[in-house]
Each structure stands twice: as C-alpha cells, then as structure tokens.
Design a protein around this motif. Structure first.
Motif, PDB file in Angstrom:
ATOM      1  N   ILE A 335      -5.454  -7.091  -0.114  1.00 44.12           N
ATOM      2  CA  ILE A 335      -4.590  -7.119   1.069  1.00 44.12           C
ATOM      3  C   ILE A 335      -4.769  -5.836   1.879  1.00 44.12           C
ATOM      4  N   ALA A 336      -4.888  -4.694   1.189  1.00 46.09           N
ATOM      5  CA  ALA A 336      -5.114  -3.428   1.888  1.00 46.09           C
ATOM      6  C   ALA A 336      -6.438  -3.454   2.645  1.00 46.09           C
ATOM      7  N   LEU A 337      -7.459  -4.107   2.078  1.00 49.26           N
ATOM      8  CA  LEU A 337      -8.743  -4.236   2.765  1.00 49.26           C
ATOM      9  C   LEU A 337      -8.582  -5.063   4.038  1.00 49.26           C
ATOM     10  N   ASN A 338      -7.859  -6.173   3.946  1.00 46.22           N
ATOM     11  CA  ASN A 338      -7.633  -7.000   5.127  1.00 46.22           C
ATOM     12  C   ASN A 338      -6.841  -6.241   6.191  1.00 46.22           C
ATOM     13  N   ARG A 339      -5.879  -5.426   5.754  1.00 51.49           N
ATOM     14  CA  ARG A 339      -5.120  -4.615   6.709  1.00 51.49           C
ATOM     15  C   ARG A 339      -6.036  -3.602   7.389  1.00 51.49           C
ATOM     16  N   ALA A 340      -6.967  -3.037   6.632  1.00 51.84           N
ATOM     17  CA  ALA A 340      -7.903  -2.070   7.214  1.00 51.84           C
ATOM     18  C   ALA A 340      -8.756  -2.717   8.300  1.00 51.84           C
ATOM     19  N   VAL A 341      -9.143  -3.965   8.092  1.00 51.77           N
ATOM     20  CA  VAL A 341      -9.906  -4.686   9.119  1.00 51.77           C
ATOM     21  C   VAL A 341      -9.062  -4.846  10.380  1.00 51.77           C
ATOM     22  N   ALA A 342      -7.786  -5.178  10.210  1.00 54.53           N
ATOM     23  CA  ALA A 342      -6.895  -5.318  11.372  1.00 54.53           C
ATOM     24  C   ALA A 342      -6.733  -3.982  12.097  1.00 54.53           C
ATOM     25  N   ARG A 346      -7.681  -2.765  16.046  1.00 52.25           N
ATOM     26  CA  ARG A 346      -6.771  -2.113  16.987  1.00 52.25           C
ATOM     27  C   ARG A 346      -7.255  -0.719  17.374  1.00 52.25           C
ATOM     28  N   ASP A 347      -7.709   0.077  16.377  1.00 49.81           N
ATOM     29  CA  ASP A 347      -7.979   1.500  16.594  1.00 49.81           C
ATOM     30  C   ASP A 347      -9.452   1.870  16.552  1.00 49.81           C
ATOM     31  N   GLY A 348     -10.322   0.911  16.232  1.00 44.12           N
ATOM     32  CA  GLY A 348     -11.745   1.195  16.184  1.00 44.12           C
ATOM     33  C   GLY A 348     -12.282   1.209  14.768  1.00 44.12           C
ATOM     34  N   PRO A 349     -13.616   1.009  14.623  1.00 42.47           N
ATOM     35  CA  PRO A 349     -14.209   0.868  13.283  1.00 42.47           C
ATOM     36  C   PRO A 349     -14.096   2.106  12.413  1.00 42.47           C
ATOM     37  N   GLU A 350     -14.128   3.304  12.992  1.00 37.70           N
ATOM     38  CA  GLU A 350     -14.019   4.520  12.180  1.00 37.70           C
ATOM     39  C   GLU A 350     -12.658   4.587  11.490  1.00 37.70           C
ATOM     40  N   ALA A 351     -11.615   4.154  12.192  1.00 39.51           N
ATOM     41  CA  ALA A 351     -10.280   4.130  11.579  1.00 39.51           C
ATOM     42  C   ALA A 351     -10.255   3.161  10.410  1.00 39.51           C
ATOM     43  N   GLY A 352     -10.929   2.029  10.572  1.00 41.92           N
ATOM     44  CA  GLY A 352     -10.985   1.072   9.472  1.00 41.92           C
ATOM     45  C   GLY A 352     -11.756   1.605   8.286  1.00 41.92           C
ATOM     46  N   LEU A 353     -12.903   2.260   8.545  1.00 43.29           N
ATOM     47  CA  LEU A 353     -13.706   2.831   7.457  1.00 43.29           C
ATOM     48  C   LEU A 353     -12.927   3.890   6.693  1.00 43.29           C
ATOM     49  N   ALA A 354     -12.148   4.672   7.387  1.00 41.75           N
ATOM     50  CA  ALA A 354     -11.354   5.707   6.720  1.00 41.75           C
ATOM     51  C   ALA A 354     -10.347   5.094   5.754  1.00 41.75           C
ATOM     52  N   LEU A 355      -9.832   3.935   6.090  1.00 44.27           N
ATOM     53  CA  LEU A 355      -8.874   3.267   5.201  1.00 44.27           C
ATOM     54  C   LEU A 355      -9.570   2.554   4.044  1.00 44.27           C
ATOM     55  N   VAL A 356     -10.797   2.069   4.259  1.00 47.23           N
ATOM     56  CA  VAL A 356     -11.499   1.320   3.216  1.00 47.23           C
ATOM     57  C   VAL A 356     -12.022   2.243   2.119  1.00 47.23           C
ATOM     58  N   GLN A 357     -12.492   3.433   2.483  1.00 46.12           N
ATOM     59  CA  GLN A 357     -13.130   4.321   1.501  1.00 46.12           C
ATOM     60  C   GLN A 357     -12.285   4.547   0.249  1.00 46.12           C
ATOM     61  N   PRO A 358     -10.992   4.883   0.374  1.00 43.00           N
ATOM     62  CA  PRO A 358     -10.197   5.099  -0.848  1.00 43.00           C
ATOM     63  C   PRO A 358     -10.001   3.841  -1.696  1.00 43.00           C
ATOM     64  N   LEU A 359     -10.226   2.675  -1.096  1.00 47.73           N
ATOM     65  CA  LEU A 359     -10.004   1.415  -1.819  1.00 47.73           C
ATOM     66  C   LEU A 359     -11.199   0.994  -2.657  1.00 47.73           C
ATOM     67  N   LEU A 360     -12.358   1.611  -2.401  1.00 47.28           N
ATOM     68  CA  LEU A 360     -13.596   1.101  -3.003  1.00 47.28           C
ATOM     69  C   LEU A 360     -13.577   1.051  -4.536  1.00 47.28           C
ATOM     70  N   PRO A 361     -13.050   2.043  -5.247  1.00 46.38           N
ATOM     71  CA  PRO A 361     -13.031   1.922  -6.719  1.00 46.38           C
ATOM     72  C   PRO A 361     -12.267   0.683  -7.198  1.00 46.38           C
ATOM     73  N   ALA A 362     -11.136   0.391  -6.522  1.00 47.86           N
ATOM     74  CA  ALA A 362     -10.330  -0.763  -6.934  1.00 47.86           C
ATOM     75  C   ALA A 362     -10.963  -2.080  -6.517  1.00 47.86           C
ATOM     76  N   LEU A 363     -11.881  -2.033  -5.547  1.00 44.59           N
ATOM     77  CA  LEU A 363     -12.500  -3.250  -5.033  1.00 44.59           C
ATOM     78  C   LEU A 363     -13.876  -3.516  -5.636  1.00 44.59           C
ATOM     79  N   ALA A 364     -14.252  -2.739  -6.644  1.00 46.17           N
ATOM     80  CA  ALA A 364     -15.558  -2.933  -7.272  1.00 46.17           C
ATOM     81  C   ALA A 364     -15.682  -4.366  -7.773  1.00 46.17           C
TER      82      ALA A 364
END
Length: 415
Positions: A335-342, A346-364
C-alpha cells in the motif's frame, strides 16, 4: 409437478433443462453437498438429477419448483447408489443420516426451500475455511462453487492440471478428515471467516484481471454479487464496488494490436459507464457505514480514477488522502508503494523515488516493485537505471501480456 404435457418435439423442455444447469446447477450442487456430506457424491448426484430431468420432464412437464425437484432427485439417486454399494464399502456410521428417508414432500417445505437458498453461502465458507491453504481455497472455490473445469482453473493459474487436481483432492480430504462444518459461521467467527472469503474473491479477480482472462474476473464478480445478496455489509459492498470499477476498464486495456495499455493512456470513452455508476454508488454507500475497511477504501480510490475525464484531471491529493487512511487501517509496504506512485503523480517522480527507496527491503520479491521503479526512473530521466529495472520487471512478470509491455517500454528507451 405439473400435469403431463406429452413429448417435447420443439426441444423447449430440454432447452429449459440446459438453462437450469447453467444458471442453477451450482445451487443444486451446494444443496447436495449439505445433504450428502461429500463433494464427490454431490457431483455424481448432480449429474444424475439432470439426467432424470431429461428423461422425465418432456413427458411429465417441468415441476413448479425445478431446483427443489433436482435436489430431491439427486439425493434419492445418491441414496439408491449408496444402498446398493453398502455391502462393498467399509461401514461408516456417518452415512446413517445420509441414508435416512426424508419426510414425503420435504423439498416443498418452507424451511427446506430456505436451506437450499442458503446452501451456496455455506459452500463458499466451507471452501474458504482458514485451515486450508490460500491456493487450496482459491482452487476449491473456483471448482466447486463456480463449477469451472479443473483444466480451466489450472490454465488460469499457470500450473499443470495434475498439480491443481491434487490440490483440490487434498483440500477435500482435509475438509472430510477435520470434519469442517458446512455452515455459515456464527457472529463470533464471522468477521475473520468473511475476511478469508473476501480475500479469495479478490485474488480470483486479480488473477483474471492480470491475465486478461475475462472468465475468472466474471466469476469473481458473480461471487461478490452473491455475497452482497446473502451476506451484505460494508466490506462486501466495498469489494463488489472495487471489482466493478476495475472491470469497467476491461475494453480499454488492450489496443487494436492486442498490446496492454497502461491506465494513464487508456481511451476512457471505452470504459463501461454503467459499471462505473454502480461501482461508485456502492463505494459511497460502503463508506457511509460503520465498520468499512480496506476494500471500501480501495473502491473509493478506484472511483476517483473512474470519475476523472482524463489522466490529467485525476484528483491525486484525494487519492493520496485515501491511501493515508488505508495505511492507517492496514499498514503494508505494498500500500505504501501504491501511495508513493500517487505522490509521484502529484509532486513528480523524484518525490516518488524518495518514498520507494526505504520500502525496498520489505518489498523484496514483490513482482510489481521493479516495474514501479522503472517507470519512475524513466520519468525522472534516469535512463540507465530505468533499463535495469525494466529488465528485472520483465523477468519477474508472470503474464505474457505484462512481459511484452515491459519489453516494449525497455525498447523505447533505446541503448
């Protein structure tokens, strides 16, 4: 049963029997499972009942309550077979109730008719019992509740038919061995058990949606409508709304060449307006009730997408707010990944990437993660990283249509 009407030269009675088999065959099957206590006996009795109808109805007329007649005929056929085979089978005291003769005319009694009406719901809860594995619940529901052929279920889930058949056999064996009750659970158990049922319906729909397999999606929607009819509530409403709003985009998901079309590029004129209207109404009704949950919130998100005239008009702040509520209710890296896409919309791809990076271990291991990263990197101009992620996403894709789409995106980057 009506008075005899003679033979059936026009084939009208046989056509009625064929229609009953398609529309009510699983209702009859569900009632026979309750009466006979066995999936396999019920399947044999179902076919015997329709054979008896084909033999008798053209001469005697279609009964006033054909479903009850079929249930009664199937049960008596099964009882006759069991009595004939009794001397060849190990004695099972549990067969005593099955072999007992019911009172004459039992199938016409009000309580019997009510039981037959509720049998499909009992069967759904039995097939979705939490003691079964998720894979077994899905397979058993599609086979026994929906009546799909084992080969069709296996093909949809990309597993060999013998593997799927063994899964179903083991699930039936576990139900019999554990004496899992054939009933709708009481108030104390209902919330947890209903959650299991809704998840199975949701997963069946997602599998059909991902594979562009209309049959699976249609079966999931039918199950959701059945639950809404027999066990109404905000989460059932929310799930049905979510499925309808997602399915409304079916005609726009492929272009003329048969290629997958992402949501933001779809021709919204092809979306089904009637499904959208029904889904939005259900989503709003679910959110107005106490006890709504994740499905109702996901339906609300789908409704915001559906109400936008085009991708640019999408209300991303509202979608982010709904994801915030969903995360509070059900914290999940997906769900956090989907929120990052949203947020990226709204704010641009860099904002989304910043939110996705911390999620990567849990999304392996989550197959959608590299596809999300590839799209965000492409939009951010990080082309080498985008190529890397597109390759990983194509490798992880389970469905050919999705894999082809990702490879086309990769090819479009050049290099």
């Amino acid at each position: 049963m009506r008075a005899a009407e003679g033979p059936d030269p026009s084939g009208a009675v046989q056509a009625r029997i064929d229609s009953l088999y398609r529309q009510d065959g699983r209702r009859v099957f569900a009632a026979l499972v309750r009466l006979l206590g066995s999936f396999d006996l019920a399947e044999e009795a179902l076919h015997d009942a329709f054979l008896a109808a084909a033999a008798q109805w053209p001469q005697q007329g279609v009964p006033a309550n054909p479903v009850a007649w079929l249930v009664s005929a199937g049960r008596f056929q099964a009882i006759d077979r069991l009595r004939r085979d009794r001397r060849f089978r190990p004695w099972d005291a549990a067969l005593d109730d099955t072999l007992a003769d019911p009172a004459p005319g039992w199938e016409q009694q009000q309580d019997a008719r009510a039981e037959i009406a509720d049998d499909r719901l009992r069967l759904v809860f039995t097939c979705c019992h939490p003691s079964l594995s998720e894979e077994a619940r899905i397979a058993l529901t599609l086979r026994e509740v929906c009546g799909l052929a084992t080969e069709a279920v296996a093909a949809a889930f990309l597993v060999p038919t013998p593997t799927l058949a063994q899964r179903i056999v083991r699930a039936k064996g576990k139900i019999a061995a554990a004496r899992i009750p054939y009933e709708v659970p009481g108030p104390a158990e209902l919330p947890a058990r209903l959650a299991s049922v809704l998840r199975v319906v949701y997963l069946v729909f997602n599998e059909g949606h991902a594979a562009l397999a209309a049959g699976l999606s249609d079966e999931a929607i039918r199950l959701a409508r059945l639950l809404q009819q027999l066990q109404p509530g905000p989460e059932v409403q929310g799930l049905l709304a979510l499925l309808l709003l997602t399915d409304a985009r079916r005609a726009a998901r492929r272009n003329a060449a048969g290629d997958l079309v992402p949501l933001d590029r779809q021709d919204r004129r092809l979306w089904d307006a009637a499904l959208i209207a029904e889904g939005c109404t259900l989503a709003e009704a679910a959110l107005r009730q106490p006890g709504f949950g994740a499905y109702a919130l996901q339906a609300a998100i789908a409704a915001v997408h559906a109400e936008a005239a085009d991708a640019a008009a999408t209300d991303w702040p509202q979608i982010i707010g709904l994801y915030d509520a969903l995360l509070r209710l059900e914290p999940s890296p997906v769900i956090a990944l989907n929120r990052a896409v949203a947020v990226a919309m709204r704010d641009g791809p860099e904002a989304g990437l910043a939110l996705v990076q911390p999620l990567l271990p849990a999304l392996a291991g989550y197959a959608a993660t590299p596809a999300v990263l590839a799209d965000l990197c492409r939009r951010a101009g990080r082309l080498e990283a985008a190529r890397l992620h597109y390759r990983a996403a194509a490798t992880a894709a389970r469905q050919p249509a999705e894999r082809d789409h990702l490879l086309r995106q990769l090819a479009a980057l050049g290099g």
